[in-house]
Enzyme design. Sequence first.
Site, PDB file in Angstrom:
ATOM      1  NE  ARG A   1      -2.887  -1.746   3.174  1.00 36.62           N
ATOM      2  CZ  ARG A   1      -3.201  -3.044   3.220  1.00 36.62           C
ATOM      3  NH1 ARG A   1      -3.791  -3.614   2.199  1.00 36.62           N
ATOM      4  NH2 ARG A   1      -2.913  -3.764   4.271  1.00 36.62           N
ATOM      5  CB  VAL A   2       4.128   2.336   0.973  1.00 37.23           C
ATOM      6  CG1 VAL A   2       5.104   3.473   0.705  1.00 37.23           C
ATOM      7  CG2 VAL A   2       3.491   2.494   2.344  1.00 37.23           C
TER       8      VAL A   2
END
Length: 496
Positions: A360-361
């Site tokens: 998710r980064v």
Amino acid sequence: MTGLDALKARVAGAKLGPEAEETGTVTRIADGLTEIAGLPEAQAGEILIFGTGARAFVQNLDADAVQAALLDPMDGIEAGSTVRRSGQLLSVPVGEGLFGRVVDPLGRPLDGLGPVQATEFLETERPAPDIIERDFVDEPVETGLLVVDALFAVGRGQRELIIGERQTGKTSIALDAILNQTGSDMVCIYVAIGQRTTAVRRVIEAVRDRGPFVRTIFVVAPASAEPGLRWLAPFAATTMAEWVRDRGGHALIVYDDLTKHAAVHRELALLSRQPPGREAYPGDIFYLHARLLERSAKLSPARGGGSLTALPIAEIEAGNLSAYIPTNLISISDGQIVTSAQLFAANQRPAVDIGLSVSRVGGKAQWGALKAVSGRVRLDYAQYLEMKMFARFGGFGDAAMKARLARGERIGALLAQPRFEPLPTPVQIALLAGLDQGLLDGVSLPAIAALKQALIPLIAAEPALAAFRARPAKLDDAARAALIGCLRQALARGPA
Ligand code: ATP
Ligand code: MG
């Protein structure tokens, strides 16, 4: 006084210090947990000392007793033994003296090299940095694994879960990430919780033989260690890692694994007769791991700009990602790398399930040049996997389809990687740029495997890439031309 009143009085009056009532009596002891009467002022996390010299820490406070988990063998301790408060909370040595050492969760040496040279002790339970003290995660942790760096990039300060069934290469992924820190500024901490000693020894030896051993700390609480030590291991190791983070340094911590940690938390909770919740875990298990993983962070420039990146590992059964502990861990991390028993059995290494994994980064923390060439790879590969299923039934013979299948096979060959063979980021970029230009389409799959190794020295020696190797922030025409030049050179040489 009711039980609740007694508990309230205890919380209100709790203090460390000489006025506290100092000694209590063991009323029960079993499997590494003791119940003690007569220490109304004891605090959670406080160290207690038995007559034998053995220590325990307060795990749970009841109205009329405390439960403490032993940190030393229970020999000589029985009901009726006396216990003394230390007035001190659990703390561990921190500092460079731990680098290159194998220690237990209290910082006691396990490598026979004598005591750790510590200048400072810090508590094992420390608050996570506030939002205001944090910064965006925007620098990569280079793992050297193409499938991770290109598709599920991990940033400094991120928490990326590695999750999968037994024996599917979870530890190997984390170990490769550690090995790839040779020569980087990263300090690595490997925490072994509840594992067999032989498995731990293999990891330590791999790092000693081919990795950044002198900048790695091993915190080991094997299956045979007291439950209190196994419980403490991830917290103690995080404190050791925070020492690096808080001085502007960068640390990578691997928790291997938190499923076993959840199990020891449950064991202690059941022994202390806390009410069991879902799957018999106590209700605070989510909070326990959230508290742990929140300590991984990228700090703001005002706090020194250091980072702590976490790779927690979790085991699942029968591919069931939606069991209690896995869903908890997934929801408190910033993505997951899912390993699959099916892919492992089909000889794919690393056996990463591209469809279920996510970061998710990711892209925000990826080197710009790698991002420029990896954007389409995941989608192309996913489409290939789907197409391959249909192609098995035959009939899809048109040229465009064949070309896509051939491209997909080559992506598969790039994602496959034997362990202990990290690929530097510029090499990954060259391979993906070549793929994009169709340079690999005519190359056989075994030749692609050989190509990777052949490229490493060529790119390392190319003078035109000196600046790019140090900071592959963007892929300009000159860098692209130089990378493709190296790739063509390696291709021209053919298989070694
Ligand atoms: P466990 O559930 O027992 O902790 P695990 O999921 O951590 O297992 P590993 O111990 O990393 O799995 O790997 C299992 C086996 O697969 C090991 O013997 C290792 O040598 C092999 N293996 C893992 N990854 C690779 C790879 N990339 N290339 C070759 N062999 C690999
Ligand atoms: Mg493992």
